[in-house]
Design an enzyme around this catalytic site. Structure first.
Site, mmCIF file in Angstrom:
data_model
loop_
_atom_site.group_PDB
_atom_site.id
_atom_site.type_symbol
_atom_site.label_atom_id
_atom_site.label_comp_id
_atom_site.label_asym_id
_atom_site.label_seq_id
_atom_site.Cartn_x
_atom_site.Cartn_y
_atom_site.Cartn_z
ATOM 1 N N SER A 221 6.409 3.413 -13.256
ATOM 2 C CA SER A 221 5.783 2.243 -11.930
ATOM 3 C C SER A 221 4.367 2.575 -11.986
ATOM 4 O O SER A 221 2.940 2.620 -11.568
ATOM 5 C CB SER A 221 5.362 3.769 -10.821
ATOM 6 N N ASN B 275 6.284 15.394 -7.789
ATOM 7 C CA ASN B 275 6.329 15.340 -6.042
ATOM 8 C C ASN B 275 5.208 16.013 -5.034
ATOM 9 O O ASN B 275 4.934 14.680 -4.294
ATOM 10 C CB ASN B 275 7.026 15.738 -5.731
ATOM 11 N N THR C 149 -4.633 -20.708 29.194
ATOM 12 C CA THR C 149 -3.468 -19.932 29.285
ATOM 13 C C THR C 149 -2.310 -20.754 28.663
ATOM 14 O O THR C 149 -2.463 -21.882 29.363
ATOM 15 C CB THR C 149 -3.123 -19.326 30.566
ATOM 16 N N HIS C 150 -1.935 -20.751 28.179
ATOM 17 C CA HIS C 150 -0.163 -21.121 27.797
ATOM 18 C C HIS C 150 -0.515 -22.594 26.595
ATOM 19 O O HIS C 150 -0.214 -23.223 26.884
ATOM 20 C CB HIS C 150 0.629 -21.912 29.321
ATOM 21 N N SER D 47 -7.700 -33.144 0.994
ATOM 22 C CA SER D 47 -6.663 -33.833 1.163
ATOM 23 C C SER D 47 -6.432 -34.589 -0.244
ATOM 24 O O SER D 47 -7.469 -35.125 -0.230
ATOM 25 C CB SER D 47 -6.035 -34.129 1.965
ATOM 26 N N LYS E 178 -9.667 -35.608 5.252
ATOM 27 C CA LYS E 178 -9.038 -34.513 5.833
ATOM 28 C C LYS E 178 -10.074 -33.165 5.070
ATOM 29 O O LYS E 178 -10.755 -33.957 4.531
ATOM 30 C CB LYS E 178 -7.782 -34.364 5.286
ATOM 31 N N ASN F 155 -9.176 -29.312 5.609
ATOM 32 C CA ASN F 155 -7.983 -28.911 5.656
ATOM 33 C C ASN F 155 -8.870 -27.405 5.846
ATOM 34 O O ASN F 155 -9.561 -26.901 5.147
ATOM 35 C CB ASN F 155 -6.924 -28.925 5.631
ATOM 36 N N GLU G 137 -5.345 -20.633 7.375
ATOM 37 C CA GLU G 137 -3.863 -21.168 7.945
ATOM 38 C C GLU G 137 -3.487 -19.936 6.546
ATOM 39 O O GLU G 137 -2.254 -19.823 6.480
ATOM 40 C CB GLU G 137 -3.767 -22.740 6.858
ATOM 41 N N TYR H 58 12.355 14.693 -1.377
ATOM 42 C CA TYR H 58 11.831 13.661 -2.219
ATOM 43 C C TYR H 58 13.278 13.011 -2.692
ATOM 44 O O TYR H 58 13.978 13.769 -4.031
ATOM 45 C CB TYR H 58 11.763 14.012 -3.391
ATOM 46 N N GLN I 122 9.432 6.217 -4.671
ATOM 47 C CA GLN I 122 8.033 5.556 -5.449
ATOM 48 C C GLN I 122 7.675 4.199 -4.935
ATOM 49 O O GLN I 122 6.936 3.061 -5.676
ATOM 50 C CB GLN I 122 8.718 5.856 -6.913
ATOM 51 N N LYS J 158 4.758 2.442 -3.320
ATOM 52 C CA LYS J 158 3.228 1.934 -3.209
ATOM 53 C C LYS J 158 2.562 0.423 -3.666
ATOM 54 O O LYS J 158 1.817 0.190 -2.829
ATOM 55 C CB LYS J 158 3.210 2.531 -5.183
HETATM 56 N N1 ARG Z 1 5.992 8.115 -9.751
HETATM 57 C C1 ARG Z 1 6.927 8.295 -9.103
HETATM 58 C C2 ARG Z 1 6.393 8.212 -7.319
HETATM 59 O O1 ARG Z 1 5.797 7.386 -7.431
HETATM 60 C C3 ARG Z 1 5.873 9.971 -9.385
HETATM 61 C C4 ARG Z 1 7.294 11.393 -8.785
HETATM 62 C C5 ARG Z 1 8.181 11.258 -9.113
HETATM 63 N N2 ARG Z 1 8.933 12.935 -9.071
HETATM 64 C C6 ARG Z 1 10.247 12.155 -9.813
HETATM 65 N N3 ARG Z 1 11.089 13.804 -9.213
HETATM 66 N N4 ARG Z 1 10.593 11.261 -10.684
HETATM 67 O O2 ARG Z 1 7.154 8.480 -6.604
#
Ligand code: ARG
Length: 456
Positions: free
Chosen positions: A20, A107, A152-153, A274, A280, A282, A287, A314, A319, A322
């Site tokens: 990650s 964790n 409206t509408h 365009s 044009k 745009n 958009e 956990y 993961q 993110k």
């Molecule tokens: N990269 C992991 C995450 O974002 C960190 C936590 C990992 N924990 C584990 N027990 N492998 O969730």
């Protein structure tokens, strides 16, 4: 990591699949601040000596500087930002670095880092929303005397000051800020000290660590603390709603700069041509903002679906929180910033707006109100005005030009005040209820927003 329990190193494909660090490297500042606070906790608990703590702190600060300068290379085989920083620390300072992860797990570490990151980013987005609101207030002020037809509408409904329209955007965005502020409240407790799931046999002063990191207190259940991603769902939901708002604003802008409406003129710098049609201009920015609202909703759905089937506590699935989170943060931010620029340089075509708002039929409801004030029940008045509108259409005249004998025939009580009803200035002046668009109310609200947005 693999050396203890395992005889073989992880397959390269697993390292690639599971890493990650290519995206969570963004958490490095929070991760390092968290590690320093944690190390201070270990010092207080007698696990680290003063020298060891000093080496850790110095080492981590050096790593932070190197990451900022782009000097540190992250390694995929070390999985994530947490392991990369810890391994680098140990490489730099030796044994003391190997003591840092005492009474801590990735964790509780990641749960802390993401909260701190959101605290910072959330604050920045609040400021970006305020900036866009300021632009809308500026437009409201600049064009405070200009009327447009309100819709409206998507049918012309009643005349409104264009300022009222821009100030409506401010209200929408203010609710987004409130939602964001509310979500920020629920990341005020620090998970550090929860360990992997069940705390630790080595007891640290969690309150002191949390306070050092700017939290208000500590989480109260170590299992919940490492499993919880509600806060990510909440932020993503705030951003999905904000994106929906920006998309609706886009839709207005796109319609308004079409030849059919013609109320808005975007500056050349924020329109595109365009490749084929030379005439044009745009509204691509609007958009794209409208289009990007799709991924904001998608990111929320990803999180909810990803989380819903997970047993406590956990699981590595988490993961996956993110990328959607970072993507939504980036998307919302880029949309807010470019919108502020685009609207700051946009202009209202005053003549087109005035011409469209001047259609007397937009005051048909005012005519019904006039009859009501003369004692006609509203439903009857509504019907009479409807007949007058139809008759004017039949005769091919504007409602305000309906001949007196026609008015006399349909609604005798309307003859006297007929002309005055169609005076647009008067029609706006009398709309004095709070929230209604009389010029005084609009001026009041502009002043209110200016005050509210000062320094925010
Ligand atoms: N990269 C992991 C995450 O974002 C960190 C936590 C990992 N924990 C584990 N027990 N492998 O969730």
């Amino acid at each position: 990591m693999w050396q203890g329990r395992f005889q073989e190193r992880p397959a390269e494909s697993l390292s690639k699949f599971g890493q990650s660090v290519s995206f969570d490297w963004r958490l490095y500042r929070q991760d390092i601040a968290g590690s320093i606070a944690h190390a201070r906790g270990l010092l207080r608990a007698g696990i680290l000596s003063e020298e060891e703590f000093a080496a850790i702190e110095k080492g981590l600060k050096g790593i932070e500087a190197d990451i900022s300068d782009g000097k540190l290379r992250f390694l995929e085989e070390l999985e994530d930002v947490h392991m990369n920083i810890e391994a680098e620390l140990t490489r730099r300072i030796g044994e003391a670095g190997a003591k840092l992860h005492t009474a801590r797990s990735r964790n509780d570490q990641v749960a802390t880092d993401v909260r701190m990151y959101l605290r910072m980013e959330g604050g920045r987005i609040v400021r970006e929303i305020s900036e866009l609101q300021r632009v809308f207030v500026g437009l409201a002020k600049k064009y405070h005397r200009v009327l447009i037809p309100g819709y409206t509408h998507l049918q012309r409904a009643q005349p409104v000051p264009v300022a009222h329209h821009f100030l409506a955007y401010c209200e929408m965005l203010e609710r987004d800020k409130e939602r964001l502020a509310d979500a920020l409240k629920r990341i005020r407790l620090c998970p550090l000290g929860s360990g992997a799931i069940a705390g630790s046999t080595i007891v640290l002063d969690r309150e002191a660590i949390a306070a050092e990191l700017g939290f208000d207190g500590v989480s109260q259940n170590s299992m919940d603390a490492v499993a919880d991603r509600d806060f990510v769902c909440e932020f993503l939901s705030v951003f999905a709603i904000l994106g929906m708002h920006l998309s609706r604003i886009s839709e207005d802008a796109i319609l308004w700069c079409s030849a059919e409406f013609g109320f808005l003129r975007l500056s050349d710098a924020y329109t595109t041509g365009s490749s084929l049609m030379p005439q044009k201009r745009n509204p691509d920015v609007a958009e794209l903002v409208r289009g990007k609202s799709g991924r904001l909703v998608g990111n929320l759905v990803s999180l909810l679906v990803m989380t819903k089937g997970l047993p406590l506590t956990y699981n590595r699935d988490l993961q996956e929180d993110k990328e959607p989170l970072f993507d939504s943060l980036d998307t919302v931010s880029s949309c807010l910033r470019i919108f502020a620029e685009m609207f700051a340089t946009a202009e209202i075509d005053v003549a087109a707006a005035r011409a469209a708002a001047a259609d007397p039929v937009l005051l048909a409801t005012d005519l019904a109100d006039y009859l009501v004030q003369r004692g006609v029940p509203f439903r009857r008045a509504h019907e009479m005005v409807g007949r007058m509108v139809a008759r004017a259409e039949q005769l091919g005249v504007r409602l305000s030009d309906l001949p007196a004998e026609e008015i006399e025939r349909i609604a005798p009580l309307a003859v006297k005040g007929f002309g005055e009803v169609f005076d647009l200035d008067r029609a706006m002046r009398v709309r004095t209820a709070p929230g209604a668009p009389s010029p005084e109310r609009i001026a009041e609200r502009i002043a209110w927003w200016e005050q509210r947005l000062q320094g925010s």
